[in-house]
Design a protein around this motif. Structure first.
Motif, PDB file in Angstrom:
ATOM      1  N   ASN C 281      40.508  46.549  46.596  1.00  0.00           N
ATOM      2  CA  ASN C 281      41.942  46.526  46.812  1.00  0.00           C
ATOM      3  C   ASN C 281      42.457  45.635  47.938  1.00  0.00           C
ATOM      4  O   ASN C 281      43.328  44.798  47.746  1.00  0.00           O
ATOM      5  CB  ASN C 281      42.353  47.966  47.129  1.00  0.00           C
ATOM      6  CG  ASN C 281      43.662  48.326  46.490  1.00  0.00           C
ATOM      7  OD1 ASN C 281      44.274  47.490  45.824  1.00  0.00           O
ATOM      8  ND2 ASN C 281      44.108  49.538  46.693  1.00  0.00           N
ATOM      9  N   GLU C 282      41.894  45.824  49.121  1.00  0.00           N
ATOM     10  CA  GLU C 282      42.497  45.205  50.298  1.00  0.00           C
ATOM     11  C   GLU C 282      41.830  43.888  50.695  1.00  0.00           C
ATOM     12  O   GLU C 282      42.139  43.329  51.739  1.00  0.00           O
ATOM     13  CB  GLU C 282      42.405  46.166  51.492  1.00  0.00           C
ATOM     14  CG  GLU C 282      43.262  47.399  51.333  1.00  0.00           C
ATOM     15  CD  GLU C 282      42.988  48.414  52.432  1.00  0.00           C
ATOM     16  OE1 GLU C 282      41.822  48.822  52.573  1.00  0.00           O
ATOM     17  OE2 GLU C 282      43.931  48.805  53.138  1.00  0.00           O
ATOM     18  N   PHE C 283      40.942  43.395  49.827  1.00  0.00           N
ATOM     19  CA  PHE C 283      40.123  42.240  50.218  1.00  0.00           C
ATOM     20  C   PHE C 283      40.962  41.029  50.627  1.00  0.00           C
ATOM     21  O   PHE C 283      40.650  40.345  51.593  1.00  0.00           O
ATOM     22  CB  PHE C 283      39.186  41.865  49.061  1.00  0.00           C
ATOM     23  CG  PHE C 283      38.208  40.784  49.408  1.00  0.00           C
ATOM     24  CD1 PHE C 283      37.076  41.075  50.155  1.00  0.00           C
ATOM     25  CD2 PHE C 283      38.401  39.472  48.992  1.00  0.00           C
ATOM     26  CE1 PHE C 283      36.162  40.084  50.480  1.00  0.00           C
ATOM     27  CE2 PHE C 283      37.493  38.484  49.317  1.00  0.00           C
ATOM     28  CZ  PHE C 283      36.379  38.788  50.056  1.00  0.00           C
ATOM     29  N   GLU C 285      44.225  41.037  51.423  1.00  0.00           N
ATOM     30  CA  GLU C 285      45.488  41.422  52.061  1.00  0.00           C
ATOM     31  C   GLU C 285      45.537  40.892  53.491  1.00  0.00           C
ATOM     32  O   GLU C 285      44.553  40.949  54.213  1.00  0.00           O
ATOM     33  CB  GLU C 285      45.584  42.951  52.059  1.00  0.00           C
ATOM     34  CG  GLU C 285      46.983  43.471  52.296  1.00  0.00           C
ATOM     35  CD  GLU C 285      47.045  44.988  52.108  1.00  0.00           C
ATOM     36  OE1 GLU C 285      46.829  45.444  50.965  1.00  0.00           O
ATOM     37  OE2 GLU C 285      47.289  45.685  53.103  1.00  0.00           O
ATOM     38  N   VAL C 286      46.693  40.356  53.893  1.00  0.00           N
ATOM     39  CA  VAL C 286      46.842  39.854  55.267  1.00  0.00           C
ATOM     40  C   VAL C 286      47.589  40.870  56.130  1.00  0.00           C
ATOM     41  O   VAL C 286      48.163  41.826  55.622  1.00  0.00           O
ATOM     42  CB  VAL C 286      47.569  38.486  55.305  1.00  0.00           C
ATOM     43  CG1 VAL C 286      46.737  37.414  54.625  1.00  0.00           C
ATOM     44  CG2 VAL C 286      48.942  38.572  54.665  1.00  0.00           C
ATOM     45  N   GLU C 290      51.025  41.279  52.727  1.00  0.00           N
ATOM     46  CA  GLU C 290      50.936  40.578  51.449  1.00  0.00           C
ATOM     47  C   GLU C 290      49.503  40.647  50.905  1.00  0.00           C
ATOM     48  O   GLU C 290      48.546  40.381  51.614  1.00  0.00           O
ATOM     49  CB  GLU C 290      51.331  39.108  51.665  1.00  0.00           C
ATOM     50  CG  GLU C 290      51.362  38.275  50.414  1.00  0.00           C
ATOM     51  CD  GLU C 290      52.787  38.050  49.907  1.00  0.00           C
ATOM     52  OE1 GLU C 290      52.930  37.555  48.798  1.00  0.00           O
ATOM     53  OE2 GLU C 290      53.749  38.371  50.656  1.00  0.00           O
ATOM     54  N   PHE C 292      47.143  38.967  48.223  1.00  0.00           N
ATOM     55  CA  PHE C 292      47.133  37.767  47.392  1.00  0.00           C
ATOM     56  C   PHE C 292      46.332  37.912  46.093  1.00  0.00           C
ATOM     57  O   PHE C 292      46.341  37.031  45.266  1.00  0.00           O
ATOM     58  CB  PHE C 292      46.623  36.561  48.187  1.00  0.00           C
ATOM     59  CG  PHE C 292      47.603  36.112  49.243  1.00  0.00           C
ATOM     60  CD1 PHE C 292      48.675  35.309  48.889  1.00  0.00           C
ATOM     61  CD2 PHE C 292      47.473  36.522  50.561  1.00  0.00           C
ATOM     62  CE1 PHE C 292      49.593  34.900  49.844  1.00  0.00           C
ATOM     63  CE2 PHE C 292      48.392  36.120  51.528  1.00  0.00           C
ATOM     64  CZ  PHE C 292      49.461  35.307  51.164  1.00  0.00           C
ATOM     65  N   ARG C 293      45.615  39.014  45.938  1.00  0.00           N
ATOM     66  CA  ARG C 293      44.953  39.284  44.659  1.00  0.00           C
ATOM     67  C   ARG C 293      45.095  40.761  44.356  1.00  0.00           C
ATOM     68  O   ARG C 293      44.135  41.509  44.307  1.00  0.00           O
ATOM     69  CB  ARG C 293      43.487  38.838  44.693  1.00  0.00           C
ATOM     70  CG  ARG C 293      43.138  37.839  43.599  1.00  0.00           C
ATOM     71  CD  ARG C 293      41.739  37.276  43.734  1.00  0.00           C
ATOM     72  NE  ARG C 293      41.708  36.070  44.543  1.00  0.00           N
ATOM     73  CZ  ARG C 293      41.075  35.961  45.705  1.00  0.00           C
ATOM     74  NH1 ARG C 293      40.409  36.965  46.192  1.00  0.00           N
ATOM     75  NH2 ARG C 293      41.120  34.832  46.375  1.00  0.00           N
ATOM     76  N   GLU C 294      46.335  41.162  44.118  1.00  0.00           N
ATOM     77  CA  GLU C 294      46.639  42.575  43.964  1.00  0.00           C
ATOM     78  C   GLU C 294      46.129  43.128  42.633  1.00  0.00           C
ATOM     79  O   GLU C 294      45.673  44.260  42.543  1.00  0.00           O
ATOM     80  CB  GLU C 294      48.153  42.759  44.072  1.00  0.00           C
ATOM     81  CG  GLU C 294      48.538  44.167  44.425  1.00  0.00           C
ATOM     82  CD  GLU C 294      50.026  44.306  44.677  1.00  0.00           C
ATOM     83  OE1 GLU C 294      50.746  43.294  44.575  1.00  0.00           O
ATOM     84  OE2 GLU C 294      50.452  45.438  44.952  1.00  0.00           O
ATOM     85  N   LEU C 296      43.895  43.808  39.298  1.00  0.00           N
ATOM     86  CA  LEU C 296      42.481  43.859  38.930  1.00  0.00           C
ATOM     87  C   LEU C 296      42.092  42.662  38.069  1.00  0.00           C
ATOM     88  O   LEU C 296      40.985  42.149  38.166  1.00  0.00           O
ATOM     89  CB  LEU C 296      42.190  45.158  38.166  1.00  0.00           C
ATOM     90  CG  LEU C 296      41.964  46.392  39.037  1.00  0.00           C
ATOM     91  CD1 LEU C 296      42.008  47.657  38.194  1.00  0.00           C
ATOM     92  CD2 LEU C 296      40.641  46.301  39.777  1.00  0.00           C
ATOM     93  N   ARG C 299      41.353  39.830  40.222  1.00  0.00           N
ATOM     94  CA  ARG C 299      40.125  40.034  41.001  1.00  0.00           C
ATOM     95  C   ARG C 299      38.885  39.771  40.149  1.00  0.00           C
ATOM     96  O   ARG C 299      37.950  39.101  40.590  1.00  0.00           O
ATOM     97  CB  ARG C 299      40.078  41.456  41.562  1.00  0.00           C
ATOM     98  CG  ARG C 299      41.068  41.661  42.695  1.00  0.00           C
ATOM     99  CD  ARG C 299      40.925  43.034  43.298  1.00  0.00           C
ATOM    100  NE  ARG C 299      42.181  43.762  43.276  1.00  0.00           N
ATOM    101  CZ  ARG C 299      42.277  45.078  43.321  1.00  0.00           C
ATOM    102  NH1 ARG C 299      41.198  45.828  43.330  1.00  0.00           N
ATOM    103  NH2 ARG C 299      43.460  45.656  43.314  1.00  0.00           N
ATOM    104  N   HIS C 302      38.496  36.107  39.657  1.00  0.00           N
ATOM    105  CA  HIS C 302      37.957  35.457  40.844  1.00  0.00           C
ATOM    106  C   HIS C 302      36.444  35.673  40.942  1.00  0.00           C
ATOM    107  O   HIS C 302      35.688  34.736  41.183  1.00  0.00           O
ATOM    108  CB  HIS C 302      38.647  35.994  42.098  1.00  0.00           C
ATOM    109  CG  HIS C 302      38.269  35.266  43.348  1.00  0.00           C
ATOM    110  ND1 HIS C 302      38.698  33.996  43.620  1.00  0.00           N
ATOM    111  CD2 HIS C 302      37.473  35.619  44.388  1.00  0.00           C
ATOM    112  CE1 HIS C 302      38.200  33.595  44.779  1.00  0.00           C
ATOM    113  NE2 HIS C 302      37.441  34.562  45.261  1.00  0.00           N
TER     114      HIS C 302
END
Lengths: 245, 279, 356
Positions: C281-283, C285-286, C290, C292-294, C296, C299, C302
C-alpha cells in the motif's frame, strides 16, 4: 525536560491490554525513568488532573463512557487508543450486528434496564485520537515503541501492510497452505506475525489493511475452502464496524 | 571542485553536520543553514537534494535551496510534514544533523548559458528552484532574461519574502506572483499559477522553462507552455517521489524504470514524457 | 543422453559419490567453512539453514520458502547503531566468514547473479558485496514441480554458471561434476587418501516442465513493450489482495525500507532496514500523502515490468528466474505464468489485427 505525565484509562474491555503492560516486568523500572505514571487503575491509585499522554483501553459502549472520554480528551495533550477495542471497537462491536434489545435481554436478562448501553464505537468516533496501538491484546514491543516515540516527540511507526509481510520476513510456513483459516493476507501487521509464528492463524485482531480488496479477500478464502459466510463472519470478529454487506 | 563531499561517503552513513542558522519562513516552513564537518563543500548542482538524518527519527530527502556559489555552507528549506521534519523544526542553531549527498540529477547550468530562463514555481516548489535562481543571479551576465513566476495557495504560504522583495526591485529580474485564495490584505494577482503564463512575452526558441510544484501542477503548466508553442526540449521539471535511500537501491522513488533519486529529481521533459507514471 | 549444450556438463570431470561418500563430503565441507543447505521447515516446507548435522540436508527439495538472498540481503539488518546524545554512530561490522552454499538449484544461483547486478549497478553497496565475499556455491539438479518454469525464462536445470561443483542424482548417490577450479580444489582436498570413482557412463533424461510460458523468453521484453495499458492488470487486481508475499519471496526483489528504533535509554538506538515490496500500500507514498501507485493494478504492472522489462533493458537478462515462489505462495492463487500468457495472448491478438 521534565518527565511526561502518563495515564491509563479503561473503558469497555477485558483489561487484558493493561495486564499485558504489567508483563513488561524487566522494563518497568526503565519506563518509570522515562515517564511519570499518574493514573493506572491496575497498578496504583493516584490521580492527576492533567496528562501529557493518555492511553485509552476499551471501546465506548455506555453513555457514561461518552462523558468520560470527552473529559479525558480535555485533560490530555496526546491521546492514544490502545488495543483493538479502543482502536476499532474490537470484539465488543459484534453486538452492533444484532438488535440492541435482544442483546441486552441475552446478557442482562431482567436486569437489562439497569445497564444503559449504546452501539459500540471506537474511541476515534467520539474524540480525536492521536495515535493507535492495535491488537488484541496489544503487543508489548509496540507499546514500548509508541511510548519511546512519544517521549522523543516523534510520530510512532504505524504499519499499514499485511501480516503476511512479517510472516515472510520470518520465513514461516504458510498456515493457509496447511489448511487452516487465516486473515494474514489482509490484516494489519505490527505484531511480528505472532500467531502464525506459533502455529495459530491470524484472526485479524489489528484490523484490516486500508484500501483492501474485500471481494478479492472473500474469493481468496473461498479458494482455500471457506464459505463466504465464514469468511465475512471471521472478518467481522474484530472489524464489525468496518465490514459492510 | 576540491574537497567535495560525495567521494568520501559510504552509501548509508551520514556526515555529522551542524545547523548554523535557523530562519522561520512561514507557519510550515523553516530555512536551515548547514555546515558540513571539516569545512567540506557539498559541491552540488542546483536542483539536487540531500538525505537529512536525525538519529531516532530517520531520514528524509530535502532539496538544496541555496546556490552552489554560496560556500562553504548550504541551505535547506524544510516543510514540517513528517517525523523527521517535525523534529528538525524544533532544532536550534548549533544542533547536529546527519547529511548524505548531494544526490540525483540537477539542472545542467552550462547548457542554459546564453538562454532566457523562465522559472515556474508552485508552492514549496520555489525552494528547489531557488538554488538555480540564485545561481543564475550570481552569474547574471551568462544568462539572458530571468523570469520568475511564483504561485501559492494563499499569502501566508509565501516563502523567501526578503528575496522576493529584492527580485521585485531589480531591473534585471522579471518577477510575477499570484495567490489562489487571497486574504483581505492581498493586492496582487489572484488565480492559479497558469494564469501568469499567457501574458508573458517569450522568445520561445531561446527560453528554457524550469517547472517545480505540487504533482497536480505539471500537467497544466506544460499545457500552458505548449500553448505558447514552447518546444519540449526547452522544458525541465523536478519531480518529487519517496527518495528514501538516495542511492538507487531501496526502490521507493521509482517512476516506471527510472529511479528519481538517480535520474531525477530534475528531468528533461522529453524524457519525463516517456514515463507513464511521471506526470 | 541430453545435456543443454550451454552447460557443458558432458565435458566436465566427474565423480560418483554414493550416499556414505556424500555424507562424508558434507562433513569435510563443514571443516572448511560454514555450510548452508536446504533443510526441512514446518510440515511440508524447506529453508536454507546452517548445517549442524549432514543428516538434516534435504537433497530432493522442490524449493525453500525464502530464497538464498536472505544470506546476502538479510530480511532485517542493522545499518548503524547510534548515540544521539553524543551525535555518534557506529557502522555494523559484517563478518567475512567463508561460507559454502550446498545443494543449490540453478534458478537460485541465477537469482543471486541478478542481485549481484542490482547491487553493483550505479552505487555498489558495501553491505551486500561484503556478504557476497568468500561464498562458494555447490549446485544440485531438481525435479520441476507444477510451479517451476525456469526453462521458460532461459534457465536450464543443469545451468552450472557460478557453481563450483554440481550434483546430479543417480542410483544410490550422485554424479559430482567439477565446474571450476575451486570445485576441483575441494574435490582433491576431500579425495586425498580416498579412491574416488572418476568418470563412468551416465545418462540424464530431460525433465519435463509442467508450467510453460507460451513464447520463447527472448520475445518477452518485446511483449512488455506493448502491454502497459493491458486489461490484464485490472483483471489481476480483482483477485490480488496486496499482501506482498510475491515481492518478499522473490529471489530478485531487493527493495527495502529503513526505520530507526531507540532503546529504553532513548538516546541510543539502531537504524534498521527491512525487505519491502512495491505491491504494498504505502510503498510509493510521499510525506505529503500523495500515493503514486495507489491501485493494485498499477502495482502488479510495476512488479512484472521490473522482472521482464525495466531492469532487463539495462542488464540484458530477465529478472524472473522461474522459481515459482510468487505463485506457489500467493494466497489468492495468482499465477505469474498465467499473467504472462494472458499478456502474450493479448499481444498476439493485437499483432494479428495489425496485419489484417
Amino acid at each position: 525536560m521534565s518527565k511526561p505525565k502518563v495515564a491509563f484509562f479503561d473503558f469497555t474491555s477485558c483489561e487484558g491490554c493493561q495486564l499485558n503492560k504489567l508483563n513488561l516486568e524487566n522494563d518497568l523500572l526503565s519506563i518509570l525513568e522515562l515517564v511519570d505514571i499518574v493514573e493506572f487503575r491496575e497498578a496504583m491509585d493516584d490521580k492527576a488532573d492533567e496528562y501529557d499522554i493518555a492511553f485509552i483501553e476499551g471501546s465506548i459502549s455506555t453513555p457514561t463512557c461518552v462523558e468520560r472520554i470527552h473529559d479525558i480528551r480535555r485533560r490530555t495533550k496526546i491521546l492514544v487508543a490502545l488495543g483493538a477495542c479502543a482502536v476499532n471497537g474490537g470484539i465488543n462491536a459484534m453486538k452492533n450486528l444484532y438488535p440492541a434489545d435482544w442483546v441486552k435481554e441475552e446478557v442482562y436478562g431482567e436486569d437489562k434496564y439497569l445497564f444503559p448501553s449504546i452501539p459500540v464505537q471506537p474511541v476515534s468516533a467520539l474524540v480525536k485520537v492521536d495515535y493507535e496501538i492495535r491488537g488484541c491484546p496489544m503487543s508489548t514491543p509496540e507499546f514500548l515503541h509508541v511510548l519511546k516515540s512519544l517521549v522523543l516527540g516523534r510520530k510512532p511507526e504505524s504499519f499499514d501492510y499485511a501480516v503476511c509481510v512479517e510472516c515472510k520476513l520470518k520465513e514461516n510456513e504458510c498456515v493457509l497452505d496447511k489448511g487452516m483459516f487465516c486473515l494474514g493476507p489482509i490484516s494489519r501487521a505490527g505484531c511480528d506475525a505472532i500467531c502464525p509464528s506459533n502455529g495459530q492463524y491470524c484472526t485479524g485482531c489489528r484490523g484490516l489493511v486500508s484500501n483492501i480488496n474485500e471481494n478479492g479477500a472473500v474469493d481468496m478464502l473461498k479458494q482455500h475452502g471457506f464459505s463466504e459466510k465464514e469468511a465475512l463472519n471471521r472478518m467481522r470478529l474484530y472489524c464489525a464496524n468496518d465490514i459492510e454487506n | 571542485m576540491e574537497n567535495t563531499a560525495i567521494e568520501k561517503q559510504d552509501l548509508y552513513y551520514p556526515m555529522m553536520s551542524e545547523i548554523v542558522k535557523v530562519e522561520t519562513l512561514t507557519n510550515l516552513e523553516k530555512r536551515f543553514e548547514i555546515a558540513l564537518p571539516d569545512n567540506q563543500i557539498l559541491g552540488h548542482l542546483p536542483g539536487q537534494f540531500v538525505e537529512v538524518s536525525i538519529f531516532g527519527y530517520g531520514e528524509a530527502p530535502i532539496s538544496i535551496c541555496s546556490s552552489p556559489t554560496k560556500m562553504p555552507n548550504f541551505d535547506l528549506t524544510v516543510r514540517n510534514a513528517g517525523k523527521l521534519t517535525d523534529k528538525m523544526h524544533s532544532m536550534k542553531e548549533g544542533s547536529k544533523i546527519g547529511i548524505r549527498g548531494p544526490y540525483g540529477n540537477g539542472f545542467d547550468v552550462t547548457k542554459f548559458e546564453g538562454k532566457d530562463i523562465l522559472f515556474v514555481c508552485g508552492g514549496i516548489g520555489l525552494a528547489p528552484l531557488k538554488s538555480l535562481i540564485d545561481y543564475t543571479i550570481a552569474k547574471r551576465q551568462k544568462y539572458g532574461r530571468i523570469i520568475i513566476l511564483y504561485g501559492t495557495k494563499n499569502p501566508s504560504e509565501i516563502l523567501f519574502k526578503e528575496d522576493i522583495k529584492m527580485w521585485q526591485g531589480s531591473k534585471e529580474i522579471e518577477f510575477h506572483m499570484t495567490v489562489d485564495k487571497p486574504d483581505e490584505y492581498w493586492k496582487g494577482n489572484t488565480g492559479v499559477i497558469t494564469t501568469l503564463i499567457p501574458p508573458i512575452d517569450l522568445d520561445i526558441s531561446n527560453t528554457i522553462a524550469t517547472v517545480v510544484g505540487p504533482p497536480i501542477m505539471y500537467k497544466f503548466v506544460i499545457m500552458s507552455l505548449k500553448g505558447k508553442r514552447m518546444p519540449d526540449e526547452n522544458i525541465y521539471l523536478s519531480l518529487e517521489r519517496r527518495m528514501k535511500c538516495g542511492v538507487g537501491k531501496c526502490g521507493h522513488c521509482q517512476i516506471n524504470d527510472t529511479y528519481v533519486c538517480q535520474d531525477g529529481p530534475v528531468f528533461h521533459y522529453p524524457h519525463a514524457k516517456q514515463l507513464e507514471e511521471a506526470i | 543422453m541430453y545435456y543443454d549444450s550451454n552447460t557443458g556438463l558432458n565435458k566436465m570431470k566427474r565423480y560418483y559419490f554414493d550416499q556414505p561418500t556424500t555424507d562424508k563430503f558434507v562433513e569435510f565441507l563443514m571443516t572448511q567453512a560454514e555450510v548452508i543447505a536446504p533443510q526441512k521447515k514446518g510440515d511440508a516446507s524447506y529453508s536454507y539453514e546452517v548445517v549442524t548435522s549432514g543428516k538434516d540436508i534435504v537433497y530432493d527439495y522442490p524449493r525453500t520458502i525464502q530464497p538464498l538472498k536472505k544470506y546476502f540481503l538479510p530480511p532485517r539488518e542493522t545499518l548503524l547503531s547510534f548515540d544521539s546524545k553524543n551525535n555518534e554512530f557506529k557502522k555494523t561490522d559484517i563478518a567475512l566468514n567463508n561460507r559454502i552454499f550446498f545443494a543449490i538449484h540453478s534458478y537460485e544461483m541465477q537469482g543471486i547473479k541478478r542481485l549481484d547486478y542490482s547491487f553493483t549497478q550505479g552505487n555498489p553497496e558495501f553491505n551486500y558485496l561484503q556478504r557476497r565475499e568468500n561464498s562458494i556455491f555447490i549446485g544440485i539438479s531438481f525435479n520441476p514441480d507444477k510451479w517451476h518454469f525456469t526453462k521458460s525464462v532461459g534457465i536450464s536445470i543443469e545451468e552450472v554458471e557460478r557453481f563450483s561443483l554440481y550434483f546430479e542424482p543417480v542410483d544410490n548417490g550422485f554424479l559430482v561434476f567439477e565446474v571450476d577450479d575451486t570445485g576441483k580444489e575441494l574435490i582433491s582436498k576431500f579425495g586425498n587418501g580416498l579412491s574416488l570413482d572418476a568418470s563412468m557412463d551416465f545418462e540424464v533424461r530431460e525433465k519435463e516442465f509442467k508450467t510453460k510460458i507460451k513464447y520463447h523468453y527472448n520475445r518477452l521484453p518485446q511483449v512488455f513493450e506493448h502491454v502497459y495499458n493491458s486489461k490484464v492488470w485490472s483483471d489481476i487486481a480483482q483477485k490480488c489482495v496486496g499482501c506482498g508475499t510475491c515481492n518478499l519471496l522473490c529471489p530478485t526483489c531487493y527493495c527495502f525500507d529503513v526505520r530507526d528504533e531507540v532503546e529504553l535509554e532513548i538516546s541510543k538506538g539502531k537504524r534498521e532496514r527491512f525487505w519491502d515490496g512495491c505491491m504494498l500500500n504505502e510503498f510509493a507514498e510521499v510525506a505529503g500523502g500523495e500515493n503514486f501507485r495507489e491501485k493494485l493494478s498499477s502495482r502488479t504492472r510495476h512488479r512484472l515490468h521490473r522482472k521482464f522489462k525495466y531492469i532487463t533493458d539495462h542488464s540484458g537478462e530477465l529478472h524472473c528466474v522461474g522459481c515459482g515462489r510468487c505463485t506457489k505462495y500467493c494466497p489468492a492463487n495468482i499465477s505469474i505464468v498465467e499473467i504472462i500468457n494472458n499478456l502474450i495472448e493479448e499481444y498476439s491478438d493485437h499483432q494479428k489485427e495489425q496485419i489484417i
